[in-house]
Each structure stands twice: as structure tokens, then as C-alpha cells.
Design an enzyme around this catalytic site. Structure first.
Site, PDB file in Angstrom:
ATOM      1  N   GLY A  23       0.970  -1.152  -0.009  1.00  0.00           N
ATOM      2  CA  GLY A  23      -0.126  -0.077  -0.042  1.00  0.00           C
ATOM      3  C   GLY A  23       0.682   1.169   0.068  1.00  0.00           C
ATOM      4  N   ALA A  24       1.893   1.290  -1.029  1.00  0.00           N
ATOM      5  CA  ALA A  24       2.862   2.358  -0.747  1.00  0.00           C
ATOM      6  C   ALA A  24       2.588   3.410  -1.814  1.00  0.00           C
ATOM      7  CB  ALA A  24       4.243   1.905  -1.143  1.00  0.00           C
ATOM      8  N   LEU A  28       0.185   6.713   4.569  1.00  0.00           N
ATOM      9  CA  LEU A  28       1.491   6.459   5.203  1.00  0.00           C
ATOM     10  C   LEU A  28       2.623   5.377   4.395  1.00  0.00           C
ATOM     11  CD1 LEU A  28      -0.352   4.736   8.546  1.00  0.00           C
ATOM     12  CD2 LEU A  28       1.006   6.918   8.249  1.00  0.00           C
ATOM     13  N   SER A 157      -3.347  -0.805  14.704  1.00  0.00           N
ATOM     14  CA  SER A 157      -4.038   0.662  15.252  1.00  0.00           C
ATOM     15  C   SER A 157      -4.340   0.228  16.628  1.00  0.00           C
ATOM     16  CB  SER A 157      -5.181   0.675  14.356  1.00  0.00           C
ATOM     17  OG  SER A 157      -6.267   1.535  15.121  1.00  0.00           O
ATOM     18  N   TYR A 182     -13.135  -3.834  11.776  1.00  0.00           N
ATOM     19  CA  TYR A 182     -11.542  -3.221  11.581  1.00  0.00           C
ATOM     20  C   TYR A 182     -10.856  -3.442  12.816  1.00  0.00           C
ATOM     21  CZ  TYR A 182      -7.898   0.185  10.970  1.00  0.00           C
ATOM     22  OH  TYR A 182      -6.901   0.837  10.914  1.00  0.00           O
TER      23      TYR A 182
END
Length: 301
Positions: A23-24, A28, A157, A182
Site C-alpha cells: 500500500g505504498a 503512510l 492501530s 476493523y
């Protein structure tokens, strides 16, 4: 107070090191990719949307500036964590093309989406945030061990605190609450990192998890904010939420800092070790989750 403590980014060199970031292309992951490239790493961006990833890579190269040969490199590879087939194809290519892997940053995630399933029939948040990364990490473990000392960084998280691992309904087919699911996937991230650290003792591969804080990213695209409240929300997020670069600092720290060389099985926030709730340190639950995950992703029959 909301943004958390600030800390100067690590200034060391990552020259000669290869880093994979899932997820680059945004948020983040994009911020971490830019900083690690600036530190002269070879960064492999594992992203679902190749066109968006290529665009992000061009922008990052322009920001960081051209470097001499051997002074850092950015590579885009297609990786859809909602597809075990895609995860296997990505890992197959990495193992064919890469002679070493120094850091794996499991960063990608999906947040509070409506109920939907992955290509393989898993609830989307559990499938992407936990199972996709579980398979990815296991398939790359051999290369990480051969490249030791190496590091695995798992982005979780603080919302893990509101999750529970319900082994009777991991796929949320009996009931679905997007917030709870989540949180459960983020609790699974921490339990996975804990069990993996135990299994990797003595190999030279370390595993640590982290929470980045509240960050202004597109992770919340599935959260519905009333139209009249959006201006206020945007003002509050601009004033109090971390920027992606601020949020990525702990990932960068765990990936590169000499301070955490050899540290494994810990949980960090704002570049400091933090305490976990007992449910995130339950080794019996962590082992059971590992065993079930192996079967779900097809590593065991």
C-alpha cells in the site's frame, strides 16, 4: 496532544537494503517509501492499482531527486491483498528477482468498509488486513531469513482495543459491524506479530507492530460524514490529525533505526515501546489464530 509526540526522522543510510512496503502509493506507505528512498534504500511498492502506484512513484522520485546509480531505487509491483492468487504471484516474482529482502512493512489496509468479500470469500477487512499479509509474510520468510539481520514491521492501530477474536465467526457471516471488524483485524495484526516473533527467535529476523496515531489519509473513504459536518471535520483533521509523514515515522523508525536492532515482539507508538492490553498478549489465542490462518490461506490442508 492528539497528534502525539514528534520525533526527528532517522538520518541513517539504508544503502544496499531492499524494502517492501504494501500500500505504498498513498498515505503512510507513500510517506515511508519517500523517506526510505531518501535514505538510499531499494523500495518495492506493492500496490493494488498499478497506474496509481506508477504515478505516485514518479512524484516521489521528483520529490526526492535523482540519485546516482546504487543510491536508492523505487520499483512498482502489483499486489492485491484481497486476492491470495495475487499475493502468491507477487511473492513468486520477488523470490525470482530479488537476492535479498531486508525489511517487509505490512502497511496496507482497508477501514470500516461495507460488508464485502475478497476474491477468496473472506470478509474484506479480515481478509486484507490480516490474511493477505499473513500469506505474504510467510511466503517471504525464507528470503528474510537468508538476508538476516532483517525486519518485519506490522502496522496496526490503537483501535485493536475494541476488537475480539471470535473463532466461531471469523468471516462475520453471522453478524457484521464494520467498526468491530476493523478493530478485530488490527488485533489480529498484533497477535500475528507476537506469534511470528516467537517462531523467529534466533533467526536474526525481528517482528514488531505499531500504531501510527490518527492520520489524515484516504483510509477513511468508507466513513460517511454528513455533508453539513464535512467543513468542520476537515478543519479538525487539519488542525489535530497527523500528516502522513508524521504518522509514518514509527514505521520508518522500526525499519531503519539502530536503536531497535534485535528488538522483537514489541508494540510501538511515536517511536517508543508501549504496553498492550492482556488480550493482545494472549499466546494461546495467537497460536490458535496462526493455525487457523494457515488453513484459510492454503498453507496447510
Amino acid at each position: 496532544w492528539l497528534r502525539g509526540a514528534t520525533r526527528a526522522l532517522p538520518t541513517g543510510s539504508m544503502r544496499g537494503k531492499t524494502v517492501i512496503i504494501t500500500g505504498a502509493n498513498s498515505g503512510l506507505g507513500r510517506a515511508a517509501a519517500a523517506e526510505l528512498l531518501r535514505m538510499r534504500a531499494r523500495v518495492i511498492m506493492g500496490c493494488r492499482d498499478r497506474a496509481r502506484a506508477e504515478r505516485a512513484a514518479r512524484e516521489i522520485r521528483a520529490e526526492v531527486g535523482e540519485r546516482a546509480e546504487g543510491e536508492g531505487e523505487l520499483v512498482v509491483r502489483e499486489l492485491d491483498l484481497a486476492s491470495l492468487r495475487s499475493v502468491r504471484a507477487f511473492c513468486h516474482r520477488v523470490l525470482q528477482e530479488e537476492s535479498r529482502l531486508d525489511v517487509l512493512i505490512n502497511n496496507a489496509g482497508i477501514f470500516q468498509c461495507p460488508y464485502m468479500k475478497t476474491e477468496d470469500g473472506f470478509e474484506m477487512q479480515f481478509g486484507v488486513n490480516h490474511l493477505g499479509h499473513f500469506l505474504l509474510t510467510n511466503l517471504l520468510l525464507g528470503l528474510l531469513k537468508n538476508s538476516a539481520p532483517s525486519r518485519i514491521v506490522v502496522v496496526s492501530s490503537k483501535l485493536y482495543k475494541y476488537g475480539e477474536i471470535n473463532f466461531e465467526d471469523l468471516n462475520s457471516e453471522m453478524s457484521y459491524n464494520k467498526s468491530f471488524c476493523y478493530s478485530r483485524s488490527k488485533l489480529a495484526n498484533i497477535l500475528f506479530a507476537r506469534e511470528l516473533a516467537r517462531r523467529l527467535e534466533g533467526t536474526g529476523v525481528t517482528v514488531n507492530s505499531l500504531h501510527p496515531g490518527i492520520v489524515r489519509t484516504n483510509l477513511g473513504r468508507h466513513v460517511n460524514i454528513p455533508l453539513l459536518a464535512k467543513p468542520l471535520f476537515n478543519l479538525v483533521s487539519w488542525a489535530f490529525f497527523k500528516t502522513p509523514l508524521e504518522g509514518a515515522q514509527t514505521s520508518i523508525y522500526l525499519a531503519s533505526s539502530p536503536e531497535v536492532e534485535g528488538v522483537s515482539g514489541k508494540y510501538f507508538g511515536d517511536c517508543k515501546e508501549e504496553e498492550l492490553l492482556p488480550k493482545a498478549m494472549d499466546d494461546l489465542v495467537a497460536r490458535k489464530l496462526w493455525d487457523i490462518s494457515e488453513v484459510m490461506v492454503g498453507l496447510l490442508k
